[in-house]
Scaffold this motif. Structure first.
Motif: not given
Length: 263
Positions: A59, A61, A68, A221, A227, A230, A232-233, A235, A253
């Motif tokens: 994801a 963000m 993004k 997203t 997020a 998922a 891993t996110t 940022v 998050l």
């Protein structure tokens, strides 16, 4: 299949990596992308390096203007990069001219959008098989049938988009994105137009196709709950990846995003 916790994590990499190994779905190496806002040049991406392994769910963000959406557009070949390298499935798409990038996207990349982008005059079944027909590729009936059953839309294939709920339309769009067995699926706010229950089910299905089918998904997203689905996110802020959070909770998050508003 290995458990999500044992999967190789998404990683930020130095620009020297070539990304030619078969375990890499997409790699960005020192990618820059700018645009003019009327007052000057804005750096939408400022030297982004990122490696996404095959069979992972990432994801992306960040606050508005963080880069993004530009990251998704450059990683998928929708936009050309100003400099740097983008590798998808071992192909350096940053060297391709637009007609070749279009062909590459059609053959090797799947897309899921907030607005579904289904053709209103076609049935759900015809929408699903449209990318295959456009690329003159034969359909794998067993693969598509399995996707249709997994998404629970078998009884709706003869219906046109206007006869489907938002959640059903998005599930059709997901099957369409997966029908060509793409190297990677890019999802841009895929639950943005859905009610809470349809969004929850859509996200669970996306996670399932990663965990069960080995598909690779990169999703942009604004929703921390989305997020958190998922593995891993990433940022983003100021055109850069400032954090990679492994298996974060929605509250983690939300707190990370709130920190940008406080700074």
């Amino acid at each position: 299949m290995s458990s999500p916790l044992s999967r190789e994590p998404v990683s930020a990499l130095p620009g020297t990596d070539t990304g030619t190994d078969t375990e890499t779905a997409v790699l960005l190496s020192e990618v820059h992308r700018g645009y003019s806002d009327g007052d000057g040049l804005v750096a939408a991406l400022a030297g982004v390096s990122l490696r996404v392994p095959r069979g992972s769910f990432l994801a992306v963000m960040g606050p508005s203007g963080s880069g993004k959406s530009t990251l998704l557009n450059c990683a998928s070949g929708l936009d050309a990069v100003d400099s740097g390298r983008v590798m998808v499935g071992g192909t350096d798409i940053s060297t391709l001219k637009e007609p070749n990038r279009t062909q590459f996207r059609r053959d090797r990349v799947g897309f899921v959008f907030q607005a579904y982008n289904l053709v209103s005059t076609l049935t759900a079944e015809d929408n699903i098989t449209l990318p295959l027909r456009l690329s003159d590729r034969r359909m794998d009936p067993e693969w598509v049938r399995g996707l249709v059953e997994r998404m629970g839309i078998g009884e709706r294939l003869r219906h046109r988009p206007a006869e489907l709920s938002g959640g059903q339309q998005q599930r059709v769009a997901i099957v369409r994105a997966l029908a060509t067995r793409p190297d990677i699926v890019f999802a841009d706010e895929p639950t943005g137009a859905l009610d809470a229950e349809s969004a929850r089910r859509t996200l669970a299905l996306l996670r399932d196709v990663v965990d069960d089918l080995g598909q690779t998904v990169v999703m942009v997203t604004h929703d921390p709950r989305a997020a958190a689905t998922a593995h891993t996110t990433a940022v983003m802020a100021g055109g850069q990846i400032v954090d990679l959070m492994r298996q974060p909770s929605a509250s983690d998050l939300a707190e990370r995003l709130a920190s940008f508003e406080q700074s």
